[in-house]
Design an enzyme around this catalytic site. Structure first.
Site, PDB file in Angstrom:
ATOM      1  N   THR A 339       0.606  -1.181   0.074  1.00 15.59           N
ATOM      2  CA  THR A 339       0.096  -0.054   0.093  1.00 15.59           C
ATOM      3  C   THR A 339       1.008   1.394  -0.022  1.00 15.59           C
ATOM      4  O   THR A 339       0.481   2.214  -0.893  1.00 15.59           O
ATOM      5  CB  THR A 339      -1.047   0.048   1.194  1.00 15.59           C
ATOM      6  OG1 THR A 339      -2.202  -0.984   1.037  1.00 15.59           O
ATOM      7  CG2 THR A 339      -1.602   1.490   1.709  1.00 15.59           C
ATOM      8  N   SER A 354       7.147  -0.178   3.703  1.00 15.35           N
ATOM      9  CA  SER A 354       5.787  -0.643   4.559  1.00 15.35           C
ATOM     10  C   SER A 354       6.125  -0.570   6.185  1.00 15.35           C
ATOM     11  O   SER A 354       5.116  -0.225   6.785  1.00 15.35           O
ATOM     12  CB  SER A 354       5.363  -1.851   4.135  1.00 15.35           C
ATOM     13  OG  SER A 354       5.078  -1.839   3.011  1.00 15.35           O
ATOM     14  N   CYS A 355       7.133  -1.160   6.513  1.00 15.70           N
ATOM     15  CA  CYS A 355       7.563  -1.447   8.005  1.00 15.70           C
ATOM     16  C   CYS A 355       8.719  -0.855   8.405  1.00 15.70           C
ATOM     17  O   CYS A 355       9.641  -0.607   7.655  1.00 15.70           O
ATOM     18  CB  CYS A 355       7.626  -2.824   7.856  1.00 15.70           C
ATOM     19  SG  CYS A 355       6.172  -3.850   7.367  1.00 15.70           S
ATOM     20  N   GLY A 383       4.030   1.511   8.963  1.00 14.47           N
ATOM     21  CA  GLY A 383       3.406   0.662  10.057  1.00 14.47           C
ATOM     22  C   GLY A 383       4.694   0.443  10.873  1.00 14.47           C
ATOM     23  O   GLY A 383       5.763   0.057  10.429  1.00 14.47           O
ATOM     24  N   ASN A 567       7.446  -6.303  13.445  1.00 22.53           N
ATOM     25  CA  ASN A 567       6.912  -5.002  13.131  1.00 22.53           C
ATOM     26  C   ASN A 567       5.271  -5.168  13.479  1.00 22.53           C
ATOM     27  O   ASN A 567       4.868  -5.853  14.371  1.00 22.53           O
ATOM     28  CB  ASN A 567       6.848  -4.815  11.500  1.00 22.53           C
ATOM     29  CG  ASN A 567       6.075  -6.006  11.080  1.00 22.53           C
ATOM     30  OD1 ASN A 567       6.387  -7.295  11.206  1.00 22.53           O
ATOM     31  ND2 ASN A 567       5.510  -5.817   9.898  1.00 22.53           N
ATOM     32  N   CYS A 569       2.844  -6.088  11.878  1.00 27.72           N
ATOM     33  CA  CYS A 569       1.978  -7.305  11.426  1.00 27.72           C
ATOM     34  C   CYS A 569       2.695  -8.689  11.695  1.00 27.72           C
ATOM     35  O   CYS A 569       2.223  -9.620  11.083  1.00 27.72           O
ATOM     36  CB  CYS A 569       1.496  -7.245   9.907  1.00 27.72           C
ATOM     37  SG  CYS A 569       0.505  -5.806   9.585  1.00 27.72           S
ATOM     38  N   THR A 570       3.739  -8.724  12.429  1.00 29.07           N
ATOM     39  CA  THR A 570       4.995  -9.842  12.578  1.00 29.07           C
ATOM     40  C   THR A 570       5.513 -10.397  11.794  1.00 29.07           C
ATOM     41  O   THR A 570       5.689 -11.718  11.914  1.00 29.07           O
ATOM     42  CB  THR A 570       3.983 -10.575  13.627  1.00 29.07           C
ATOM     43  OG1 THR A 570       2.852 -11.578  12.933  1.00 29.07           O
ATOM     44  CG2 THR A 570       3.067  -9.889  14.883  1.00 29.07           C
ATOM     45  N   GLU A 571       5.606  -9.997  10.470  1.00 29.54           N
ATOM     46  CA  GLU A 571       6.409 -10.846   9.514  1.00 29.54           C
ATOM     47  C   GLU A 571       7.725 -10.255   9.419  1.00 29.54           C
ATOM     48  O   GLU A 571       8.672 -10.903   8.498  1.00 29.54           O
ATOM     49  CB  GLU A 571       5.492 -10.725   8.087  1.00 29.54           C
ATOM     50  CG  GLU A 571       5.763  -9.511   7.430  1.00 29.54           C
ATOM     51  CD  GLU A 571       4.739  -8.384   7.730  1.00 29.54           C
ATOM     52  OE1 GLU A 571       4.355  -7.439   6.807  1.00 29.54           O
ATOM     53  OE2 GLU A 571       4.331  -8.253   8.796  1.00 29.54           O
ATOM     54  N   ALA A 754      -3.952  -7.384   3.218  1.00 27.32           N
ATOM     55  CA  ALA A 754      -5.545  -7.298   3.397  1.00 27.32           C
ATOM     56  C   ALA A 754      -6.139  -6.388   2.422  1.00 27.32           C
ATOM     57  O   ALA A 754      -7.240  -6.589   1.903  1.00 27.32           O
ATOM     58  CB  ALA A 754      -5.997  -6.586   4.802  1.00 27.32           C
TER      59      ALA A 754
END
Length: 947
Positions: A339, A354-355, A383, A567, A569-571, A754
């Protein structure tokens, strides 16, 4: 009991179309009157005049108004029949069956009377309708064009027809309507048919395209303009440079983009790919991604993908050729960038990552710098994951003031409020996750952060939280041993240690504490703390459970630092320190596009991964960095995170049940192929562009690939249960990595996807199917979602009909209890809560062996208990998972069972919440309050994971 309009509006801005075509302002009090009359007719004046009925009628009125206003969106106009339909639905859902029956019969009688009156009365043909042009003048409504657009939207789609759309759309037209209302009418009409035939989701998207084309073409040309899809084949090339000019003048697009060969790029656009969108995907792009100014979208879909591609190719040598290559990949939906990349590529501030992961220092300057950094990083859609473990605990000594610390919690409250204040320009909520190691003396207060009770100054209702769990703690849990909590200022090296070194240091500090050498510490039973972790996971949805040791032992970059957290979202599992803020750039392969009936299309997958990795690597150099620590870290290590989406769709295309060994094998083989080509491409990029600067000393430089690092984990904790089989020629690649080097320190991470999966119209990430028929809610609204592959398979067996649709609704999108569906289909289309969560862990473990970072892994349990959760999370640890994400459980609240037809609202209110257990051996009692509290619902439009 019949609803009639009133000249006095109490719901401003909404209008009602009467049966004769006239329009009046909408008055909700008429609904109240009609409902009251219905109760009077059935229960009599005494009963109907009671306070109970008054309250019931008011509640029903509110339900009807909410459903109507949510449905109409921008049109703000509805038909009298729509209102009556909603009244009928509200009565049925509230189980006032006698009242509903009387209301239905009365409507039927009135309909017969009107039909008789119409038959007995000869009237002239109704006068032609007019619409309001852009300049405000009234012009005849062009019914021919309306029919043309609807018919064009149905072309080459099976089982759809223009007739029902036109009938429903015309019913909602009135004299003097605006162009926006005219364009909205067929869209809303087509949406109501999605539950009957999934292809109407494509029809709805194509009708939305017509509206978008008019808006964008009119804005860029400066004159009223519209075009059919067929006309766009010639219009797109000329529109494209106009679009860039407008974007540059509005200071939304980087002027460098106009220096590309725009004729070449315009000619490369593929207008026919506009037809690949489903309604949810296109509406999401329209609402949140397409560039706009002065309240007008001026970016069309193919221009959007080309703008992103140009932004990623801006530093390439033959940048036109690369832009076209990147555009082809994005617009085909074979791969989708994350995104932030879609938001910001090609703009003046291309923050594409992203992270971001940070470590917070144990002093006021460091703490408040971390909070400021959070705000700067979140501003442009990043994020955040914060490692708070170094901050001293409650009661620790503060030398500067000779006082005692209030611990980490008050500072987390500040970080929580900052995340809410910086909301990424309204595009999506700012979001952050705080991590704390399980030995920190404040860990029990940390577990309580999301509770709705207690001192609100020590609560963070919006921040995500996660446990950073050492292996030694899990070993103490299994042995039912003691666990000692420390303040990090007295045990500073524990933060940077893992494996055998952590164990030795930790046990040394326990001995020191026992002899009085440590002031702030506390002993607890490890199993009690583990149970409290699971209890809080159930009650509040947090903290998530993530594992420190596998993240570090298998990290390629252990030679230059430590992974202190994941991060949002834990990836992501990258090193952080006071000097380095880890950054990761994400994108995902659409696995569905890479399977055929015969299995994986390895040739297509290799091509996709090769181009995708180049795009991700480009992000690092193009990226707009808001803080210097992020820039330094990203350029030094150059990590990227290639993931996947559409895993469940791919299984269903292949006829494989998620809960099966065959699915675990497919997870293994598909991830092996992605891993092989991602690593191979990084080697190719290293040969072309050079190794990443911190390559020497890494696992890569020693010829240890992710599949090889399993051995390191097994040496550190014997008895692991990870599979280590392979099928590809890894020895050749291993030699290439050692000899040539890698362009990127990390190459893979599976993110939640998502929103980008919505854009592509596929299932989210590696998720099992939530339901086969449901209403999805996100920031763009409510959308009917039907499993098109299931419908296809049911049609092939002659089972798709109105009764099947009704059964699917009744059973909340599950087919397990529908007797006439064969068992083989029930297995393939089992929903998330019908699958044993152990299969989710097994598939994740088979993927994890190939991934140098981690996965956003949601776990689903329909009826959680302490025993189930204890077993599941211990299994995840033994299977070598690095992290877990949300734990979701069904709500105990009664699930609504009512038609979606004519509403497309949030009627199928099945929601799932994160849940866990109060103790490892106790059953769980889910209350409605717990189920619908702060925990995450699967279709929660404000949840980061649901976006």
């Amino acid at each position: 009991m019949e609803l009639e309009p009133s000249p006095v509006p109490t719901e401003p801005g909404y209008r009602l179309i009467r049966r004769n075509g006239s329009v009046t302002l909408f008055d909700p009090t008429k609904i109240t009157v009609a409902l009251t009359k219905a109760f009077l007719a059935v229960e009599g004046s005494t009963a109907a005049g009671s306070r109970r009925v008054h309250d019931v009628v008011q509640d029903l009125t509110d339900q009807v108004v909410s459903a109507l206003t949510r449905r109409v969106g921008e049109g703000r106009t509805f038909h009298i029949e729509d209102v009556q339909d909603q009244v009928e639905l509200a009565l049925m859902r509230s189980e006032h069956h006698k009242i509903a029956r009387a209301y239905v019969l009365y409507r039927e009688e009135r309909a017969k009377e009107r039909a008789a009156d119409k038959a007995a009365t000869t009237k002239d043909a109704p006068p032609p309708l007019h619409m309001k042009a852009e300049d405000g003048s009234l012009v005849p409504l062009d019914e021919v064009r309306l029919a043309t657009i609807v018919e064009e939207a149905c072309v080459r789609l099976d089982a759809v027809s223009a007739a029902p759309i036109l009938t429903e759309a015309k019913r909602n037209l009135y004299d003097g309507l605006s162009l926006d209302e005219l364009s909205l009418a067929p869209i809303m009409a087509a949406r109501t048919l999605v539950e009957q035939e999934p292809n109407y989701a494509f029809v709805s998207a194509r009708l939305l395209l017509d509206r978008l084309r008019r808006e964008a073409l009119t804005f860029v040309s400066g004159r009223p303009e519209q075009a059919t899809q067929a006309e766009m084949a010639t219009r797109y090339p000329s529109y494209f440079p106009e679009f860039l000019r407008v974007g540059i003048e509005a200071e939304l697009i980087d002027p460098e983009l106009k220096r590309f060969d725009l004729d070449r790029l315009g000619a490369a656009l593929k207008p026919e790919r506009d037809l690949n969108f489903q309604y949810l995907g296109l509406q999401t792009l329209y609402d949140r991604y397409f560039l706009h100014t002065q309240g007008k979208r001026f970016e069309l879909p193919q221009a959007f993908f080309m703008r992103v591609a140009m932004g990623l190719a801006v530093r390439e040598i033959d940048r036109e050729a690369r832009a076209i290559e990147f555009y082809d990949l994005l617009s085909s939906f074979d791969f989708m960038a994350s995104t932030p990349t879609l938001f910001n590529a090609g703009t003046l501030r291309p923050q594409l990552s992203s992270c971001f992961l940070t470590t917070v220092s144990d002093d006021l300057d460091g703490i408040f710098k971390a909070v400021k950094d959070n705000a700067l990083l979140a501003k442009y859609s990043g994020g955040l994951g914060n490692d708070w473990t170094p901050v001293r605990g409650l009661g620790a000594h503060i030398k500067g003031t000779n006082g005692e610390s209030q611990g980490v919690v008050p500072f987390l409250k500040v970080a929580n409020d900052t995340a809410i204040a910086v909301n990424q320009g309204g595009k999506r909520k700012g979001a952050v996750c705080a991590y704390l190691e399980t030995w920190h003396v404040d860990i029990e207060e940390f577990l309580d952060l999301r509770k709705n009770t207690g001192d609100d100054r020590r609560r963070t209702h919006d921040m995500n939280t996660a446990n950073w769990v050492p292996d030694l703690f899990m070993q103490r849990v299994e042995a039912d041993g003691e666990w000692t909590l420390f303040s990090p200022d007295e045990v500073p090296d524990l933060h940077d240690l893992y494996g055998a070194a952590f164990k030795a240091a930790y046990e040394g500090y326990e001995t020191k504490a026992a002899s009085g050498g440590i002031k702030v510490f506390r002993k607890v039973r490890a199993l009690d703390l583990w149970r409290k972790i699971l209890t809080m996971l159930f009650e509040t949805g947090h903290p998530w459970v993530t594992f420190k040791d596998p993240c570090n032992i298998r990290s390629p970059q252990g030679h230059v630092g430590v992974v202190h957290s994941s991060n949002l979202c834990t990836e992501i599992t990258l090193n952080t320190s006071k000097d380095e803020v880890a950054v990761c750039n994400l994108g995902s392969v659409n696995l569905l596009n890479h399977v055929t009936e015969n299995g994986l299309d390895l040739e297509r997958l290799a091509k996709t991964v090769g181009t995708a990795m180049r795009m991700l690597d480009n992000v690092i150099d193009i990226n707009f960095y808001t803080i210097p620590e992020a820039r330094a870290s990203n350029l030094r290590h150059r990590p990227v995170g290639l993931g996947l989406m559409g895993f469940q769709d791919a299984l269903q295309r292949l006829g494989i049940a998620y809960a099966s060994q065959e699915a675990a094998d497919f997870a293994d083989r598909s991830m092996e192929a992605i891993s092989y080509h991602a690593i191979s491409t990084s080697v190719d990029l290293a040969a072309e562009r050079g190794r990443y600067p911190s390559f020497e000393g890494s696992l890569w430089s020693r010829g240890i690939l992710p599949i090889d690092s399993i051995r390191l984990l097994e040496e550190a904790r014997p008895g692991g249960e990870m599979d280590s089989s392979s099928t590809l020629d890894w020895e050749v690649l291993r030699k290439r990595v050692k000899n040539t080097g890698m362009r990127n320190s990390n190459t893979m991470a599976i993110a939640p996807t998502a929103t980008i999966s919505n854009i592509c119209g596929v299932s989210q990430s590696i998720e099992p199917a939530y339901q086969n028929l449901f209403v999805k809610s996100n920031m763009s609204g409510d959308f009917t979602v039907v499993n098109a592959q299931l419908v296809h398979d049911l049609k092939s067996r002659g089972l798709w009909d109105e009764v099947m649709i009704s059964d699917l609704k009744y059973f909340d999108g599950s087919i397990g209890q529908i007797d006439r569906i064969p068992d083989d289909l029930k297995a393939v289309y089992a929903t998330a809560f019908e699958i044993d969560a152990a299969w989710l862990v097994e598939a994740a473990s088979r993927r994890q062996k190939w991934i140098d970072q981690a996965q956003s892994l949601n776990l689903y349990i329909a009826n959680p208990s302490g025993k189930k959760l204890d077993k599941l999370y211990r299994l995840a640890w033994r299977k070598g998972l690095k992290t877990t994400y949300y734990l979701r459980s069904r709500s105990a609240t009664h699930v609504e069972k009512s038609t979606l037809k004519g509403t497309d609202g949030k009627l199928n209110a099945v929601s799932s919440v994160i849940a866990a257990a109060p103790a490892a051996s106790e059953p769980i009692a889910v209350t409605a309050d717990a189920a619908w509290g702060k925990a995450c619902a699967i279709d929660d439009p404000e949840c980061e994971a649901c976006q």
